[in-house]
Design a protein around this motif. Sequence first.
Motif, mmCIF file in Angstrom:
data_model
loop_
_atom_site.group_PDB
_atom_site.id
_atom_site.type_symbol
_atom_site.label_atom_id
_atom_site.label_comp_id
_atom_site.label_asym_id
_atom_site.label_seq_id
_atom_site.Cartn_x
_atom_site.Cartn_y
_atom_site.Cartn_z
ATOM 1 N N ALA A 1 0.833 -1.199 0.000
ATOM 2 C CA ALA A 1 0.000 0.000 0.000
ATOM 3 C C ALA A 1 0.873 1.256 0.000
ATOM 4 N N LEU A 2 0.259 2.372 -0.312
ATOM 5 C CA LEU A 2 0.977 3.650 -0.294
ATOM 6 C C LEU A 2 0.687 4.452 0.964
ATOM 7 N N THR A 3 -0.495 4.267 1.554
ATOM 8 C CA THR A 3 -0.873 5.019 2.749
ATOM 9 C C THR A 3 -1.712 4.136 3.660
ATOM 10 N N GLY A 4 -1.985 4.675 4.837
ATOM 11 C CA GLY A 4 -2.850 3.988 5.794
ATOM 12 C C GLY A 4 -2.081 3.069 6.707
ATOM 13 N N GLY A 5 -2.664 2.792 7.847
ATOM 14 C CA GLY A 5 -2.046 1.893 8.805
ATOM 15 C C GLY A 5 -2.392 0.451 8.502
ATOM 16 N N ASN A 6 -1.539 -0.437 8.935
ATOM 17 C CA ASN A 6 -1.788 -1.861 8.797
ATOM 18 C C ASN A 6 -1.063 -2.546 9.944
ATOM 19 N N PHE A 7 -1.813 -2.946 10.950
ATOM 20 C CA PHE A 7 -1.214 -3.532 12.149
ATOM 21 C C PHE A 7 -0.975 -5.030 12.036
ATOM 22 N N ASP A 8 -1.337 -5.625 10.895
ATOM 23 C CA ASP A 8 -1.030 -7.038 10.700
ATOM 24 C C ASP A 8 0.480 -7.225 10.763
ATOM 25 N N GLU A 9 0.909 -8.372 11.244
ATOM 26 C CA GLU A 9 2.347 -8.642 11.343
ATOM 27 C C GLU A 9 2.851 -9.368 10.113
ATOM 28 N N ALA A 10 3.979 -8.892 9.606
ATOM 29 C CA ALA A 10 4.665 -9.575 8.507
ATOM 30 C C ALA A 10 5.433 -10.770 9.053
ATOM 31 N N GLY A 11 5.834 -10.690 10.311
ATOM 32 C CA GLY A 11 6.589 -11.755 10.947
ATOM 33 C C GLY A 11 7.172 -11.297 12.265
ATOM 34 N N ARG A 12 7.809 -12.238 12.954
ATOM 35 C CA ARG A 12 8.400 -11.948 14.266
ATOM 36 C C ARG A 12 9.837 -12.459 14.296
ATOM 37 N N PHE A 13 10.649 -11.778 15.107
ATOM 38 C CA PHE A 13 12.040 -12.206 15.293
ATOM 39 C C PHE A 13 12.470 -11.924 16.722
ATOM 40 N N ARG A 14 13.572 -12.527 17.119
ATOM 41 C CA ARG A 14 14.137 -12.297 18.456
ATOM 42 C C ARG A 14 15.264 -11.268 18.367
ATOM 43 N N HIS A 15 15.294 -10.408 19.378
ATOM 44 C CA HIS A 15 16.350 -9.393 19.485
ATOM 45 C C HIS A 15 16.421 -8.993 20.957
ATOM 46 N N HIS A 16 17.615 -9.030 21.532
ATOM 47 C CA HIS A 16 17.823 -8.677 22.943
ATOM 48 C C HIS A 16 16.860 -9.424 23.864
ATOM 49 N N ASP A 17 16.736 -10.714 23.668
ATOM 50 C CA ASP A 17 15.933 -11.588 24.520
ATOM 51 C C ASP A 17 14.445 -11.254 24.529
ATOM 52 N N ARG A 18 13.970 -10.599 23.481
ATOM 53 C CA ARG A 18 12.541 -10.307 23.337
ATOM 54 C C ARG A 18 12.068 -10.761 21.972
ATOM 55 N N GLU A 19 10.754 -10.931 21.866
ATOM 56 C CA GLU A 19 10.126 -11.190 20.577
ATOM 57 C C GLU A 19 9.582 -9.869 20.047
ATOM 58 N N TRP A 20 9.862 -9.614 18.767
ATOM 59 C CA TRP A 20 9.437 -8.376 18.126
ATOM 60 C C TRP A 20 8.611 -8.702 16.890
#
Length: 108
Positions: A29-48
């Motif tokens: 898309a060009l504009t607007g919000g989209n809170f769906d997740e493309a994916g998750r990864f670990r960084h500094h002992d957290r899930e992002w």
Amino acid sequence: MYNDFIEFMEAVVLPRHSANPDAIRLDGALTGGNFDEAGRFRHHDREWGVAEDSHYEPLKIALAAAESGIDPFVEEPTKTGLRLDLAPELQAKYSLPHRHMYIYSKSK
């Protein structure tokens, strides 16, 4: 869930951008919000989780830094947890003045 940011980028972001090189955002898309997740990864002992409305350019800036051994992120508080932003020296390389990279963790 990917083990780290580089693995996430190689498995999710880079193939998507290769398939649609004119897109500026993960969701196309060009504009607007989209809170769906493309994916998750670990960084500094957290899930992002990476939101679909994140732009390719700041993610690729972060990838280049990570591949060279530099932590590309700073953690910033939100109302419900934390977000990752580009480190200030990397944000200066981004062509736009906004973050356009939406990576969140719900745990503090």
